[in-house]
Design an enzyme around this catalytic site. Structure first.
Site, PDB file in Angstrom:
ATOM      1  CG  ASP A 140      -1.740   1.207   1.400  1.00 50.44           C
ATOM      2  OD1 ASP A 140      -2.286   1.681   0.395  1.00 50.44           O
ATOM      3  OD2 ASP A 140      -1.838   1.717   2.533  1.00 50.44           O
ATOM      4  CG  ASP A 142      -1.492   7.612   0.933  1.00 49.84           C
ATOM      5  OD1 ASP A 142      -1.215   8.807   1.017  1.00 49.84           O
ATOM      6  OD2 ASP A 142      -1.783   7.039  -0.138  1.00 49.84           O
ATOM      7  CG  ASP A 436      -2.259   2.246   6.578  1.00 52.10           C
ATOM      8  OD1 ASP A 436      -2.916   3.105   7.184  1.00 52.10           O
ATOM      9  OD2 ASP A 436      -2.285   2.133   5.343  1.00 52.10           O
TER      10      ASP A 436
END
Length: 546
Positions: A140, A142, A436
Site C-alpha cells: 500500500d 499511504d 496499514d
C-alpha cells in the site's frame, strides 16, 4: 503475530503460534470487517463512506468467491497444503495471545487450505513465515510506504471537512477552532453509533469497554446502564460482514481519525444548540469527504486537502528512509516482483512517490495500480472492476485481461494474479501484501485473495499492553538492533481511550482478571500474518547484514 526483527531475504524463518481449527473442523465465524467499495479517490488508499450501494451490489460483502475463492483456481493456486514450500501456510488464529512489540511470536496458518482461519481453543502449534518464500511483494502507499507528519496531516484533514460543514452546510463556526489537546480523542478502532452520537471501544466479544457521547467520556455507570455487559446491538452485523449500514461507522486508519473528532464535536454542538437525541449529520460528512477527495479534486484544486499538500509537501510528508529504498532494490535484485496498489488516484500517487522516493520511483515497482478502490479490488470480479489504462492521468478503455507489467487504474485481484503467474512462471506464486488499514488492506487481501499480509501498526511502538507469561520472546542474542533502539512512538497514546490492544471491563477496573482484548486486537491476530510498526523494522535489520 507481532514482530520487529524479520530477516527479509536471508531465509530466516519467523516462527509464530497458531490456534487449531474448531473442534467441528469447520471454518471460523464470518470475518468482522465490512468490505464495502465506497466512494472513490480518498487519499491514503481509503475508500470513502458511500450513501448508496453501487448498482447490482448486495448488502453483503461477498460479491464473488469464484475469483480468489476457496474453490476456484485462483485460490487453489495459493493452497496452504502444498508440501515442500518453506514458509507457506500462514494461518491466523482468533485465539491469539495479546500483542507484543518486539521479539514476539505470531500466529501460523492451518496446514491445509480447508482448515480454519479463526481460532478455537487447545494447544498452539508452530509455523513459520519468511519473505524469502514469497515471489511477489506488494505495498500500500499511504501510511505504509509514504509516512505522514501526523499532527500536521490530521489538522489539515480536520480543517478540510470542518470548513465544508461550516461554509456549505451551515454548521456552527466553533467547529473551525481546534486545540492540539483535542486530538487526544483520535484513536483507531472506534465505532460511531450514528443514531445515538456515541463512540464505542469494543471488546473482542462485542461488549463495550469505553464510550463517549460526542467528545464527553461516559462513566462506567453510564456504560453499564446503556449497554450492560451484553454484545453491542450492531456487532453481529459488523462481524457478519454487512457491507453497508446507516447505523455505524468504523474508524481504522489515520485518514479517518480527524473525521471522528469532527463528528464528535458536531454531536457536542447539536446537543448544545438543538438538544437532539437522534442525529442525521452523516450525510453532510459524506458530502464533505466527496468534495475534498473526488477524483478530479487534485487536478481542479478543489477543496483544501490536495492544494495544500501540493504546495507544501515537506510539511505533511516524510521522505522514504534510505534503508527502505535499499531494501526495495534488494528485493528486485533477488528476483521478487514488486507491486504498488493504492486507492489514491494516479496524480496524487505520483506526487507522493516523487517526493518520498524520487523521480525514478517507477523503477522500484514492476506493477503500479492506482484508484484500486480497495477493498473492492480484492472482492470484485473482473466484470465488476476491470483494469483500465491511463493517459495523462485519465482513465481509458477497460481491459479484458492484464497482459503485461505497467501502470494501471482500478482492476481486480483475479486478473492481477493471472499476470503474476505468467511473470513468475509458477502456477501458484506466493504473494505478501503490506498495508496499514485492516478494512482496506489486510482483511480483504487475506479473506478474498488468500495472500499473506503484513499489518503496519505504529501503535506497537508506544502502546503498553499486558503480555501473558507463557508467551516467550526470542532469546536476547537473536534480537536485531531495531528492538534495542526502542523508537519513540509517532503520536501520543490517547488518554481518553487507552490501549489499542487491551482494556479493562467497565465497573471492574481494579480487578486484575478483567483485562480483555479489544475487538481491533482480535481482528489483527485473525487476519494478519504478522504485524510490524513500520517498514524500517524490516529494512534496517536487513541492511545491517549487508
Amino acid at each position: 503475530m507481532f514482530i520487529s526483527n524479520p530477516r527479509s531475504l536471508g531465509g530466516k524463518r519467523i516462527f509464530k503460534t497458531r490456534a487449531p481449527k474448531h473442534a467441528s473442523g469447520t471454518r471460523a465465524p464470518p470475518p468482522p470487517f465490512r468490505t464495502r467499495p465506497c466512494c472513490r479517490g480518498l487519499p491514503g488508499g481509503r475508500d470513502r463512506p458511500e450513501a448508496k450501494p453501487h448498482p447490482g451490489e448486495s448488502g453483503r460483502a461477498e460479491p464473488h468467491r469464484a475469483g480468489p475463492s476457496r474453490a476456484g483456481p485462483h485460490r487453489a493456486g495459493l493452497s496452504r497444503a502444498e508440501p515442500g514450500r518453506g514458509g507457506a501456510g500462514m494461518g491466523r488464529g482468533a485465539a491469539a495471545a495479546p500483542p507484543r512489540a518486539a521479539g514476539s511470536t505470531a500466529r501460523g496458518p492451518s496446514s491445509s487450505s480447508s482448515s480454519s482461519r479463526g481460532g478455537g481453543g487447545g494447544s498452539a502449534m508452530q509455523q513459520h513465515f519468511s519473505l524469502a518464500d514469497c515471489e511477489v511483494v506488494g505495498f500500500d502507499l499511504d501510511h505504509t510506504l509514504c509516512r505522514y507528519h501526523l499532527p500536521q496531516s490530521e489538522r489539515l484533514i480536520y480543517d478540510s471537512f470542518a470548513q465544508y460543514l461550516v461554509t456549505e452546510k451551515g454548521y456552527d463556526k466553533g467547529l473551525l477552532t481546534l486545540t492540539p489537546e483535542s486530538l487526544d480523542f483520535c484513536c483507531k478502532g472506534l465505532v460511531l453509533d450514528l443514531e445515538d452520537g456515541n463512540f464505542l471501544k469494543l471488546a473482542e466479544d462485542g461488549t463495550v469497554l469505553r464510550a463517549s457521547h460526542g467528545t464527553r467520556s461516559m462513566t462506567s455507570e453510564e456504560i453499564l446502564e446503556i449497554y450492560g455487559r451484553r454484545e453491542w446491538k450492531h456487532f453481529s452485523a459488523v462481524s457478519g460482514m454487512l457491507s453497508r449500514s446507516g447505523k455505524y461507522y468504523l474508524y481504522d486508519n489515520y485518514f479517518d481519525l480527524p473525521g471522528a473528532l469532527l463528528c464528535a464535536r458536531v454531536v457536542d454542538s447539536l446537543d448544545q444548540h438543538d438538544g437532539q437525541k437522534k442525529y442525521d449529520f452523516w450525510k453532510d460528512m459524506v458530502a464533505a469527504i466527496q468534495h475534498n477527495y473526488k477524483i478530479t479534486a487534485f487536478k481542479e484544486e478543489c477543496g483544501m486537502y490536495f492544494p495544500e499538500v501540493k504546495n507544501h509537501p515537506d510539511k505533511y510528508l516524510q521522505r522514504c528512509p534510505e534503508s527502505v529504498k535499499k531494501w526495495l532494490k534488494q528485493l528486485k535484485s533477488a528476483g521478487k516482483i514488486l507491486l504498488l496498489i493504492t486507492s489514491s488516484h494516479s496524480d496524487y500517487c505520483r506526487l507522493l512517490c516523487e517526493y518520498i522516493i524520487g523521480n525514478d520511483f517507477e523503477e522500484y515497482f514492476d506493477i503500479v495500480i492506482t484508484n484500486a478502490l480497495k477493498p473492492g479490488f480484492f472482492s470484485h470480479t473482473p466484470n465488476q472492476r476491470p483494469f483500465r489504462t491511463l493517459e495523462n492521468d485519465e482513465e481509458q478503455e477497460a481491459l479484458l485481461s492484464l497482459d503485461k507489467p505497467g501502470w494501471y487504474s482500478q482492476g481486480n485481484a483475479i486478473h492481477l494474479y493471472e499476470l503474476l503467474k505468467k511473470m513468475t512462471g509458477k502456477l501458484d506464486p506466493k504473494v505478501v501484501y503490506f498495508g496499514d488499514s485492516m478494512h482496506s488492506d489486510i482483511f480483504p487481501a487475506h479473506h478474498y485473495s488468500n495472500w499473506e499480509t503484513v499489518f503496519i501498526l505504529e501503535e506497537l511502538l508506544g502502546d503498553k499492553v499486558m503480555v501473558p507469561a507463557e508467551t516467550e520472546s526470542e532469546p536476547l542474542e537473536k534480537k536485531g538492533k531495531y528492538e534495542g533502539r526502542q523508537p519513540k512512538a509517532p503520536y501520543p497514546i490517547s488518554k481518553q481511550w487507552g490501549s489499542f490492544f487491551m482494556d479493562r471491563l467497565p465497573g471492574l477496573e481494579n480487578a486484575e482478571e478483567t483485562l480483555v482484548r479489544t475487538w481491533s486486537c482480535k481482528c489483527i491476530s485473525t487476519y494478519s500474518t504478522i504485524a510490524i510498526p513500520s517498514l524500517e523494522s524490516i529494512a534496517e535489520p536487513f541492511c545491517s547484514l549487508l
